[in-house]
Design an enzyme around this catalytic site. Structure first.
Site, PDB file in Angstrom:
ATOM      1  N   GLU A 149       0.837  -1.188   0.000  1.00 47.21           N
ATOM      2  CA  GLU A 149       0.000   0.000   0.000  1.00 47.21           C
ATOM      3  C   GLU A 149       0.874   1.240   0.000  1.00 47.21           C
ATOM      4  OE1 GLU A 149      -3.708   2.184   2.302  1.00 47.21           O
ATOM      5  OE2 GLU A 149      -2.793   0.408   3.198  1.00 47.21           O
ATOM      6  N   GLU A 243     -12.669   3.031   2.418  1.00 49.05           N
ATOM      7  CA  GLU A 243     -11.974   3.225   3.697  1.00 49.05           C
ATOM      8  C   GLU A 243     -12.330   4.611   4.230  1.00 49.05           C
ATOM      9  OE1 GLU A 243      -7.559   2.022   5.121  1.00 49.05           O
ATOM     10  OE2 GLU A 243      -7.635   3.636   3.641  1.00 49.05           O
TER      11      GLU A 243
END
Length: 289
Positions: A149, A243
């Site tokens: 990520e 998210e």
């Protein structure tokens, strides 16, 4: 209807991973129409993996696990003992993901999640490469993939752009190490939302959708239209996960690591339903565009 599997982060619904919290998280994820639950493993000490797996399978949900490391267990450190603790944390987290039925483990697997006071050293980077190469071999034996990520400069000094992530993945040298793009971080570090997607191309394995302030999608200033068009342009068919964080739902560790001081929403289920609809609409528009 979208063909990409759509996911939601567990912290939209609850801050921990006790049995009761996991019941709530899984029920709300299913009720909002998602295919995937993403679970941060920062609270793994309280997680009953067998119970969680049974509940996920009962709901027909897939699981993706994520995490960053700690400064006391950091594979980008120059201290061999700190690196060893970080490598063990990654190993344990990979096994938890596998035990819950997951095939993808992602996040800031390469460093602590927090602001560093200096640039990454060559020795520290070499430690990252060695630790993640070992983890990739282990993951491959389990039929799993790893995600790198890309996080912003205030959360890591290892990988801040798509180009950084590709260089790191090349040095790790295993095909099951994929790139994880996140619109919240891209807004800080990238020039736009199109070129990084094209640069990563078929090595893109996971996507986070989050607003510039991590609140309701569409309430900030991010250019989601160009991002979803770019995803369509490379033929991305992998997971896309919403998210969002608010001080209304607190994780004892992760909320502090991510500096979640503001109350951006109070109703997680309503937020999740809105986000799924928003992402489905953007996917459809991206494909038609």
């Amino acid at each position: 209807m979208p063909t990409n599997p759509l996911g939601v982060h567990a912290l939209v619904f609850a801050g921990g991973t006790t049995a009761d919290e996991m019941t709530t998280i899984i029920e709300q994820t299913k009720a909002a129409g998602y295919d995937i639950l993403e679970l941060s493993l920062h609270d793994a000490v309280n997680l009953d993996t067998a119970d969680a797996r049974a509940k996920l399978e009962g709901a027909g949900l897939d699981i993706v696990c994520s995490r960053g490391l700690a400064f006391s267990a950091d594979v980008s450190s120059e201290d061999p003992e700190v690196v060893a603790r970080g490598a063990q944390l990654l190993h344990d987290s990979l096994r938890i993901t596998h035990d819950m039925g997951g095939t993808h483990f992602t996040g800031a697997l390469y460093s602590a999640l927090g602001k560093y006071g200096r640039a990454l050293s060559a020795a520290g980077r070499a430690n990252v490469v060695a630790a993640l190469a070992d983890l990739a071999v282990e993951a491959q034996g389990l039929g799993m993939t790893l995600g790198l990520e890309i996080c912003n400069r205030y959360e890591t000094n290892v990988v801040n752009t798509a180009a950084d992530a590709l260089r790191l993945a090349d040095d790790i040298g295993h095909d099951n190490v994929l790139i994880h793009l996140d619109t919240y971080h891209m807004n800080i570090e990238e020039d736009d939302f199109i070129r990084p997607v094209r640069l990563v191309g078929d090595r893109l394995g996971y996507v986070h959708i989050g607003e510039n302030h991590r609140g309701f999608l569409g309430s900030g200033h991010l250019d989601f239209a160009s991002f979803f068009h770019a995803l369509a342009g490379i033929g991305y068919s992998g997971p896309i996960t919403f998210e969002s964080f608010s001080s209304a739902v607190v994780s004892p560790t992760l909320s502090n690591d991510l500096a979640i001081w503001r109350n951006l929403w109070n109703n997680g289920p309503a937020l999740a339903r809105h986000a799924r609809s928003f992402m489905a609409d953007q996917l459809e528009a991206g494909r038609r565009g």
